[in-house]
Design an enzyme around this catalytic site. Structure first.
Site, PDB file in Angstrom:
ATOM      1  N   HIS A 136       0.841  -1.210   0.000  1.00  0.00           N
ATOM      2  CA  HIS A 136       0.000   0.000   0.000  1.00  0.00           C
ATOM      3  C   HIS A 136       0.873   1.257   0.000  1.00  0.00           C
ATOM      4  O   HIS A 136       0.539   2.258  -0.644  1.00  0.00           O
ATOM      5  CB  HIS A 136      -0.915   0.015   1.229  1.00  0.00           C
ATOM      6  CG  HIS A 136      -1.890  -1.120   1.270  1.00  0.00           C
ATOM      7  ND1 HIS A 136      -1.824  -2.126   2.189  1.00  0.00           N
ATOM      8  CD2 HIS A 136      -2.955  -1.394   0.483  1.00  0.00           C
ATOM      9  CE1 HIS A 136      -2.814  -2.986   1.978  1.00  0.00           C
ATOM     10  NE2 HIS A 136      -3.517  -2.570   0.950  1.00  0.00           N
ATOM     11  N   GLY A 182      -2.642  -2.251  -7.178  1.00  0.00           N
ATOM     12  CA  GLY A 182      -1.456  -3.106  -7.256  1.00  0.00           C
ATOM     13  C   GLY A 182      -1.557  -4.120  -8.382  1.00  0.00           C
ATOM     14  O   GLY A 182      -2.635  -4.657  -8.643  1.00  0.00           O
TER      15      GLY A 182
END
Ligand code: PAF
Length: 290
Positions: free
Chosen positions: A37, A149
């Protein structure tokens, strides 16, 4: 860094930032923030002058028997982590009632075609939950760019298609997978692994790394089964690993490939259970790229 917890306040904040002429980035997360993150936030900061991180454990993307109830939740810890990291203007952390005011969703966003391979058949309804909540987040946070991601490669491809098909005017950016020192892809679910399972879990990374080597080295057409077979053999070295799927698909349509042809963009992907914990890993690679 502002903490925003209602849909209305989020929409107002995003509108105000847009009126100031700022470029907005959104990093959607389910919290339990880790290095993966942090890489998304850093990328968001590069992409835009105003960064929002959303933290919402989205119930509609969990199937029956999945880990919705046990999914790690630590809003205070996540806020501290984001303060320490810096560069975040707003955190949007709504309740389930705020995101789904009528309880069960009455309107869904669904992308066809890309959801019937890889994780799709094993997690019925999962991607419909993801696209529905990300559509809501895009409406409320009004980002010029959403940052996701590459580890969730299928999610990334599906969200790109959604943003384009539904004219969100939001670019969907992908960030390379962040890994622990031994190669294991960062994931909030790694915390579920026992010591023994954790020791064997890097086998996923070994499998996708080997796939990368074979596909990048494919200067002539070769059967996709060669790559799948090699990945399966590597996963077989970890006694606790129970592969759910091992696949080589086209990077854009996610359909299984019979042959790998030089120049083709390919995604090699796997999902593996260690006990009750399901881990995924994958790699995008152009065949024959060396
Ligand atoms: O990747 C995730 O963490 C989630 O699927 C997302 C994109 C935040 C939607 O809930």
């Amino acid at each position: 860094m502002q903490l925003i917890q209602t849909a209305e306040a989020m929409r107002d904040e995003a509108e105000a930032a847009r009126r100031k002429g700022r470029r907005l980035a959104l990093v959607p997360t389910m919290g339990a923030l880790h290095d993966g993150h942090r890489a998304l936030v850093r990328r968001a900061r590069k992409e835009a002058g105003h960064v929002t991180v959303s933290i919402f454990v989205n119930p509609t993307q969990f199937g029956p028997g999945e880990d919705l109830d046990t999914y790690p939740r630590d809003l205070d810890g996540d806020l501290d982590a984001l303060e320490t990291l810096g560069g975040v203007d707003a955190v949007f952390a709504p309740s389930a009632e705020e995101m789904y005011p009528l309880g069960a969703p009455q309107a869904w966003v669904e992308v066809e075609g890309l959801t019937d391979t890889l994780n799709g058949p094993h997690r019925p309804g999962h991607f419909r939950g993801v696209t529905t909540v990300v559509a809501k987040l895009f409406h409320l946070c009004r980002p010029h760019v959403g940052v996701f991601g590459e580890k969730d490669a299928q999610q990334l491809v599906i969200l790109r298609r959604m943003a384009r098909e539904l004219h969100f005017g939001t670019e969907v950016a992908g960030v390379p997978t962040q890994r622990e020192a031994d190669g294991l892809a960062c994931s909030s679910r790694n915390a579920y692994l026992s010591e023994e399972e954790r020791a064997q879990a890097p086998v996923l990374a070994e499998a996708v790394c080997a796939a990368h080597g074979l596909i990048a080295g494919a200067t002539e057409e070769q059967p996709a089964e060669t790559v799948v077979g090699r990945m399966r053999a590597i996963l077989g070295n970890a006694p606790l690993a129970e592969p759910q799927y091992v696949a080589v698909v086209g990077a854009r349509d996610l359909q299984p490939l019979d042959a790998i042809v030089p120049g083709q963009d390919v995604l090699a992907a796997t999902a593996v259970f260690f006990g009750d914990t399901r881990l995924i890993d994958n790699v995008f690679v152009t065949a024959g790229s060396g």
